[in-house]
Scaffold this active site. Sequence first.
Site, PDB file in Angstrom:
ATOM      1  CB  CYS A 128      -0.899  -0.025   1.235  1.00 28.61           C
ATOM      2  SG  CYS A 128      -2.018   1.377   1.374  1.00 28.61           S
ATOM      3  CB  CYS A 181      -9.656   8.462   6.722  1.00 29.76           C
ATOM      4  SG  CYS A 181      -7.995   8.126   6.079  1.00 29.76           S
ATOM      5  CG  HIS A 224     -16.407   4.592   2.753  1.00 25.93           C
ATOM      6  ND1 HIS A 224     -15.890   3.330   2.950  1.00 25.93           N
ATOM      7  CD2 HIS A 224     -15.415   5.342   2.208  1.00 25.93           C
ATOM      8  CE1 HIS A 224     -14.619   3.319   2.548  1.00 25.93           C
ATOM      9  NE2 HIS A 224     -14.321   4.511   2.099  1.00 25.93           N
TER      10      HIS A 224
END
Length: 382
Positions: free
Chosen positions: A123, A137, A241
């Site tokens: 990632c 986040c 989301h």
Amino acid sequence: MATLDLSKSPETTGPLNFAGMTRGEIAGVLGEAFGLDEKKAKMRATQLWRWIYHYGQTDFSAMTDIAKEMRAGLAERFVVARPEVTERLVSVDGTRKYLIRLGPGVEVECVFIPDVGRAGALCVSSQVGCTLACTFCHTGTQKLVRNLTSAEIVNQVMAVKDDLEEWPSGKEDRRLSNIVFMGMGEPLYNLDNVAKAIDVISDGDGISLSRRRITVSTSGVVPEMHRLGEETAAMLAISLHATNDPLRNELVPINRKYPIAELMEACRNYPGVGNARRITFEYVMLKDVNDSDAEARELVRLLKGVPAKINLIPFNPWPGAPYECSSWERIEGFADILSRAGYASPIRTPRGRDIFAACGQLKSESVKKRASEARKERMGAV
């Protein structure tokens, strides 16, 4: 008022670094430095390319198919250097998180996750910090510092390949098989450098990772999505989301600019999309926020006609987070509705939570101070 020029590359000092350069850049630099014509510059660039990106070599003297005089000249003018890994943490589940120093006061994180994709996924970050401020986040709580250059993106991959001892590239038993642009930053706000980095990473004579094993995740920068597909042929992931605009406006504020209807239209028109190249929709599971049966059914309706798979992501907590993770029973119930509708809906097993390397947990301290300095201060306060 002064504004931040995100397009400006960071200033460099010292010898020019070949690591991270494209083929054309290497050829251009060689031609200028040694007075080579275009044909000879391309030939030398091809030789250097293989040593740098296939073998991972950083010592010009070891590049044995290049004349000694040329090797000496290269060593006088250039380097093949990696960024400094200032911290390397290993989770109990084998996940590795790296804090990489790119320059004075500028650090990013990247994470290697074993047993993901064909073998293991890295990632990578595309920006230092982020502008999107998604409320679930941790990265979104860090102010944007700047875009990463294509070389800085590529060098995250190379530094991790060093740590995995995965040179030369192209081995059948490779541990690093997939790249996901799901680290710090919004990749489509830095698409020029992301596309350039993908060109380097996917080149068959170098690191040689298939474009179908490179995934770029976006929170929904609709105007750049088609160009991403056209220029990179990368797999697309959407940080979704929510299934309605009011909730997505809250969770993913960019939705106020590019609402769900526009986002879904861009998905339907993504170059190459089909059953063999499905779009991944990421859906973080937030307790009593977006995890009801009704929302699962609405998600099915929303994705109708889009070749898709859905990654359900248990919320990964971080200090001060305003959400809780849905219960495992609730997540499984949500997944069951999606599965019965015909969608692959794997539940992403949280990886690296103990070292804050899980999805949504990455954050460096580049805005205020180097993370290493902050750690020293904390140690001194104990």
